[in-house]
Design an enzyme around this catalytic site. Structure first.
Site, PDB file in Angstrom:
ATOM      1  N   GLU A 148       1.377   4.166  -2.636  1.00  0.00           N
ATOM      2  CA  GLU A 148       1.426   5.530  -2.083  1.00  0.00           C
ATOM      3  C   GLU A 148       2.752   5.895  -1.414  1.00  0.00           C
ATOM      4  OE1 GLU A 148      -1.996   6.226   0.428  1.00  0.00           O
ATOM      5  OE2 GLU A 148      -3.370   5.461  -1.105  1.00  0.00           O
TER       6      GLU A 148
ATOM      7  N   HIS B 272      -7.563  -2.227  -4.178  1.00  0.00           N
ATOM      8  CA  HIS B 272      -6.258  -1.813  -4.714  1.00  0.00           C
ATOM      9  C   HIS B 272      -5.686  -2.872  -5.664  1.00  0.00           C
ATOM     10  CE1 HIS B 272      -5.648   1.916  -2.689  1.00  0.00           C
ATOM     11  NE2 HIS B 272      -5.736   1.406  -1.479  1.00  0.00           N
TER      12      HIS B 272
ATOM     13  N   HIS C  65       0.824  -1.200   0.000  1.00  0.00           N
ATOM     14  CA  HIS C  65       0.000   0.000   0.000  1.00  0.00           C
ATOM     15  C   HIS C  65       0.866   1.261   0.000  1.00  0.00           C
ATOM     16  CE1 HIS C  65      -2.914   3.035   1.140  1.00  0.00           C
ATOM     17  NE2 HIS C  65      -3.853   2.189   0.775  1.00  0.00           N
TER      18      HIS C  65
HETATM   19 CO    CO Z   1      -5.753   2.624   0.209  1.00  0.00          CO
END
Ligand code: CO
Length: 303
Positions: free
Chosen positions: A217, A249, A187
């Site tokens: 991210e 995701h 993530h």
């Molecule tokens: Co997220």
């Protein structure tokens, strides 16, 4: 007439006894604790897609199998997901504070909270604050709280964990790293714990030059690893989530058909891409690491 009166009295006594029983059920904390009642609360971010929930179920089942006779419950931390499940499917899943309050109310004495988070980031910090709150309550108001409560570490809490997960990933993708490249996408976060992903990358490169870690991210980013993947000239690229679940995701950012998904961007570099759509929660090696983290937390409970 006398008989009727006796039956009436018996009925009254019976009703009163029944009411006393249900009252005791409603206020279990008023019953003297006759023994210990142990529970495990499996906490995850949550997922609103069935493919994602499958990983949470897989971890929960592994926890149950390793702890026969212990009450095992689930809590989610994402309020968006909990609201969506309640609204669309009428399913109520508690957030950690509610789930813990219910366990205390039902008279559970010792609770291990299992974090299924990958890194000790923001989500983990929040869960730790809730668990610490219950520990504080237990110390200052034992009747309202637990005898003991312990929170497990997330999957990657230190150097040893990085090595163990690297071993688990190499074992999982043994064949794929011989044939081509493997990319696991985490993530990622602005939180300092993001550095765990870069450490994992270095640990994996010690084992195989074909194993890559990316994040959506954080660091390493797609642009960080693309030149290195191209330099490895892989015949094929296997890509999957370095996340507990293969949810939104995984299905969209990583393996989606949109042109900005990792799969599409790699395909645009003329690479042959095969996506993996299972989460770490479905990986037996990783399940074992999670169970080990749970055991360590359980060892901190009162006995
Ligand atoms: Co997220």
């Amino acid at each position: 007439m006398e008989l009727k009166k006796n039956i009436l009295v018996l009925l009254l006594i019976f009703t009163a006894a029944l009411m006393a029983c249900s009252a005791a059920d409603a206020f279990p904390q008023d019953e003297p604790l006759t023994g210990e009642k142990r529970a495990i609360l499996v906490v995850s971010f949550g997922s609103s897609v069935p493919e994602g929930e499958a990983a949470i179920t897989a971890v929960t089942d592994a926890v149950k199998a390793a702890n026969p006779g212990v009450e095992v419950r689930n809590a989610y931390t994402s309020r968006i997901i909990m609201r969506k499940l309640a609204k669309e499917e009428g399913r109520i899943i508690d957030e950690p504070a509610i789930a813990l309050a219910k366990l205390a109310y039902e008279g559970f004495t010792d609770v291990a909270v299992l974090s299924t988070h990958i890194i000790p980031g923001e989500e983990y910090d929040d869960l730790k604050a809730v668990t610490d709150g219950f520990r504080f309550m237990s110390e200052s108001a034992p009747k309202a709280g637990f005898r003991s409560i312990a929170l497990s570490e997330p999957l990657l809490a230190g150097g040893k964990d990085i090595e163990r997960l690297a071993d688990a990933l190499v074992a999982t993708y043994e064949d794929e790293i011989k044939k081509g490249a493997v990319i696991m996408v985490g993530h990622g976060t602005h939180h300092f714990a993001d550095s765990a992903y870069s450490s994992l990358q270095i640990a994996l490169w010690r084992r195989s030059p074909n194993f890559f870690i990316g994040t959506i991210e954080g660091i390493p980013s797609y642009d960080d690893i693309l030149p290195r993947i191209k330099a490895a000239r892989p015949r094929s690229v296997t890509i999957g989530p370095l996340m507990l679940v293969a949810g939104d995701h995984a299905q969209n950012d990583i393996a989606g058909d949109e042109e900005d998904s990792w799969k599409s961007m790699l395909a645009a570099e003329s690479l042959k891409v095969s996506p993996v759509l299972t989460g770490l929660g479905q990986n037996k090696f990783v399940q074992n690491l999670i169970i080990d983290k749970l055991r360590e937390a359980q060892s901190r409970l009162a006995r």
